[in-house]
Design a protein around this motif. Structure first.
Motif, mmCIF file in Angstrom:
data_model
loop_
_atom_site.group_PDB
_atom_site.id
_atom_site.type_symbol
_atom_site.label_atom_id
_atom_site.label_comp_id
_atom_site.label_asym_id
_atom_site.label_seq_id
_atom_site.Cartn_x
_atom_site.Cartn_y
_atom_site.Cartn_z
ATOM 1 N N LYS A 25 0.838 -1.217 0.000
ATOM 2 C CA LYS A 25 0.000 0.000 0.000
ATOM 3 C C LYS A 25 0.867 1.259 0.000
ATOM 4 O O LYS A 25 0.541 2.240 -0.676
ATOM 5 C CB LYS A 25 -0.946 0.000 1.196
ATOM 6 N N SER A 29 1.203 3.951 -3.305
ATOM 7 C CA SER A 29 0.895 5.378 -3.143
ATOM 8 C C SER A 29 2.042 6.264 -3.637
ATOM 9 O O SER A 29 1.914 7.484 -3.658
ATOM 10 C CB SER A 29 0.610 5.685 -1.679
ATOM 11 N N LYS A 84 1.143 12.063 3.010
ATOM 12 C CA LYS A 84 0.738 10.937 2.168
ATOM 13 C C LYS A 84 0.659 9.657 2.987
ATOM 14 O O LYS A 84 -0.298 8.881 2.872
ATOM 15 C CB LYS A 84 1.721 10.763 1.002
ATOM 16 N N ASN A 85 1.662 9.448 3.864
ATOM 17 C CA ASN A 85 1.643 8.257 4.711
ATOM 18 C C ASN A 85 0.414 8.255 5.614
ATOM 19 O O ASN A 85 -0.248 7.229 5.780
ATOM 20 C CB ASN A 85 2.923 8.183 5.534
ATOM 21 N N VAL A 88 -2.620 7.256 3.626
ATOM 22 C CA VAL A 88 -2.660 5.822 3.322
ATOM 23 C C VAL A 88 -2.988 5.001 4.573
ATOM 24 O O VAL A 88 -3.661 3.970 4.488
ATOM 25 C CB VAL A 88 -1.308 5.368 2.712
ATOM 26 N N THR A 101 -8.049 2.374 3.230
ATOM 27 C CA THR A 101 -6.847 2.700 4.003
ATOM 28 C C THR A 101 -6.376 1.459 4.765
ATOM 29 O O THR A 101 -7.131 0.501 4.968
ATOM 30 C CB THR A 101 -7.113 3.845 4.992
#
Ligand code: CMP
Length: 139
Positions: A25, A29, A84-85, A88, A101
């Protein structure tokens, strides 16, 4: 800007063999793993890492949990990596996490929520330095 953030794949996830699914994941991303290791924290080491939460009622439980099985600590790099982390990962409480997520798909509870990620540039720098030396960061 290109940033680095500290990620931890927590004991509930490593125990269920979800390390690869979670890293996929991150990579999907656009985040890149530039450092990675699997370690088993002591409760004292977990307590030091989470010292900012020492006054919270869940602190003891949090430290015991983080020391209950191995974790995978990683440095993720990319454009806007910190936000961004967090996107996600999804919300801390899986009940509030958006579909797709990591926490919506994998977390068991607000405590056993599969992943940790730094929340700001200053904490990212501190948390990366807690686990890694400069030599271990391989962009
Ligand atoms: P993390 O991002 O690792 O930072 C602190 C952690 O404390 C958080 O994720 C949660 O896993 C944990 N936490 C937050 N609230 C609670 C709670 N009410 N009970 C247990 N653990 C919690």
């Amino acid at each position: 800007a290109v940033e680095r953030t500290l990620s931890i794949i927590k004991p509930d996830a490593t125990e269920r063999n979800l390390t690869g699914a979670i890293v996929a994941k991150f990579e999907e991303s656009g985040l890149r793993v530039v450092a990675s290791k699997r370690i088993h924290l002591t409760p004292a080491q977990a307590g030091q890492f989470y010292a900012v939460h020492a006054e919270r009622p869940f602190y003891g439980e949090l430290c015991e949990f983080m020391a209950s099985a191995p974790v995978v600590v990683q440095v993720l790099e990319g454009e806007g990596a910190i936000a961004k982390n967090r996107e996600v990962m999804g919300a801390t409480n899986p009940a509030d996490a958006a579909p797709g997520t990591i926490r919506a798909e994998f977390a068991k509870s607000v405590g056993e929520n599969s992943v940790h990620g730094s929340d700001a540039p200053e904490t990212a720098a501190e948390e990366i330095a807690f686990f890694f030396s400069g030599l271990e960061l391989v962009g």
